[in-house]
Design a protein around this motif. Structure first.
Motif, short mmCIF file in Angstrom:
data_model
loop_
_atom_site.label_atom_id
_atom_site.label_comp_id
_atom_site.label_asym_id
_atom_site.label_seq_id
_atom_site.Cartn_x
_atom_site.Cartn_y
_atom_site.Cartn_z
N VAL A 1 10.30 -1.57 -9.74
CA VAL A 1 9.39 -2.23 -8.81
C VAL A 1 10.24 -3.04 -7.84
CG1 VAL A 1 7.49 -3.86 -8.54
CG2 VAL A 1 7.53 -2.30 -10.50
N GLU A 2 10.17 -2.65 -6.56
CA GLU A 2 10.90 -3.34 -5.49
C GLU A 2 9.95 -4.27 -4.78
OE1 GLU A 2 12.07 -0.11 -2.99
OE2 GLU A 2 13.68 0.53 -4.34
N ARG A 3 10.45 -5.45 -4.43
CA ARG A 3 9.62 -6.40 -3.67
C ARG A 3 10.34 -6.86 -2.44
NH1 ARG A 3 7.56 -11.07 -6.98
NH2 ARG A 3 6.44 -11.46 -5.11
N MET B 1 6.92 -5.45 1.60
CA MET B 1 6.26 -4.29 1.03
C MET B 1 6.79 -4.05 -0.38
SD MET B 1 4.12 -1.64 1.63
CE MET B 1 3.97 -1.57 3.39
N ALA B 2 5.92 -4.05 -1.34
CA ALA B 2 6.31 -3.77 -2.72
C ALA B 2 6.12 -2.27 -3.00
CB ALA B 2 5.46 -4.58 -3.69
N ARG B 3 7.00 -1.74 -3.85
CA ARG B 3 6.92 -0.33 -4.23
C ARG B 3 7.21 -0.17 -5.71
NH1 ARG B 3 10.03 3.13 0.40
NH2 ARG B 3 9.93 1.41 1.84
N ALA B 4 6.55 0.80 -6.32
CA ALA B 4 6.85 1.20 -7.69
C ALA B 4 7.38 2.62 -7.63
CB ALA B 4 5.60 1.13 -8.56
N ILE B 5 8.58 2.83 -8.19
CA ILE B 5 9.25 4.12 -8.10
C ILE B 5 9.65 4.57 -9.50
CG2 ILE B 5 11.24 5.36 -7.16
CD1 ILE B 5 11.30 3.09 -4.97
N TRP B 6 9.38 5.84 -9.79
CA TRP B 6 9.82 6.41 -11.06
C TRP B 6 10.12 7.88 -10.88
CZ3 TRP B 6 7.88 9.99 -14.71
CH2 TRP B 6 8.64 10.03 -15.89
N ASN B 7 11.23 8.32 -11.45
CA ASN B 7 11.66 9.72 -11.40
C ASN B 7 11.71 10.24 -9.95
OD1 ASN B 7 12.62 12.02 -12.75
ND2 ASN B 7 10.58 12.95 -12.81
N GLY B 8 12.12 9.36 -9.03
CA GLY B 8 12.28 9.74 -7.63
C GLY B 8 11.02 9.71 -6.79
N ALA B 9 9.89 9.37 -7.37
CA ALA B 9 8.63 9.36 -6.63
C ALA B 9 8.13 7.93 -6.44
CB ALA B 9 7.57 10.17 -7.37
N VAL B 10 7.57 7.67 -5.27
CA VAL B 10 6.91 6.39 -5.02
C VAL B 10 5.51 6.50 -5.62
CG1 VAL B 10 6.05 4.78 -3.29
CG2 VAL B 10 8.24 5.93 -2.94
N ILE B 11 5.26 5.72 -6.66
CA ILE B 11 3.98 5.77 -7.36
C ILE B 11 2.95 4.86 -6.71
CG2 ILE B 11 2.85 5.46 -9.62
CD1 ILE B 11 5.06 7.60 -9.62
N ALA B 12 3.41 3.72 -6.18
CA ALA B 12 2.52 2.76 -5.52
C ALA B 12 3.30 2.02 -4.45
CB ALA B 12 1.96 1.77 -6.53
N GLU B 13 2.57 1.60 -3.41
CA GLU B 13 3.21 0.89 -2.30
C GLU B 13 2.17 0.02 -1.61
OE1 GLU B 13 6.42 2.22 1.01
OE2 GLU B 13 4.70 3.55 0.73
N SER B 14 2.46 -1.29 -1.48
CA SER B 14 1.50 -2.19 -0.84
C SER B 14 2.18 -3.49 -0.43
CB SER B 14 0.36 -2.50 -1.81
OG SER B 14 -0.57 -3.39 -1.21
N ASP B 15 1.62 -4.12 0.59
CA ASP B 15 2.07 -5.46 0.98
C ASP B 15 1.05 -6.51 0.53
OD1 ASP B 15 0.06 -4.90 2.77
OD2 ASP B 15 1.27 -5.25 4.56
N GLN B 16 0.08 -6.09 -0.30
CA GLN B 16 -0.95 -7.02 -0.79
C GLN B 16 -1.04 -6.95 -2.31
OE1 GLN B 16 -4.49 -5.92 1.33
NE2 GLN B 16 -3.78 -6.84 3.22
#
Length: 94
Positions: free
Chosen positions: A92-94, A1-16
């Motif tokens: 961005v975490e992957r 699952m990939a995630r985009a995080i900024w200023n403590g908030a998850v902006i986007a999250e997807s495994d695709q």
């Protein structure tokens, strides 16, 4: 699952996600639109086309042009149409 995080908030999250030139592009439905504000910025890539940008706004803090997408990419980049990528301090975490 990939995630985009900024200023403590998850902006986007997807495994695709799509990865192009080392950038992670999130499908449109996986992005939390409440954190995005349209920007007037546009850039051109020779093989992807014209990119449009978003400012991120989380808890009153703004990050100008921290997200981009290709609304009408060239054929070679059709797989990232409307997908959103991040930079400028977005983790961005992957």
């Amino acid at each position: 699952m990939a995630r985009a995080i900024w200023n403590g908030a998850v902006i986007a999250e997807s495994d695709q996600v799509e990865v192009v030139e080392g950038n992670v592009y999130f499908p449109p439905r996986s992005v939390k639109r409440e954190y995005l504000q349209a920007s007037e910025t546009h850039t051109v890539c020779g093989w992807k086309g014209t990119a449009s940008y978003y400012d991120l706004v989380v808890d009153g803090k703004a990050n100008a042009d921290a997200a981009w997408y290709y609304p009408d990419p060239m054929a070679a980049a059709a797989n990232i149409r409307d997908h959103v990528a991040f930079w400028k301090g977005v983790e961005v975490e992957r």
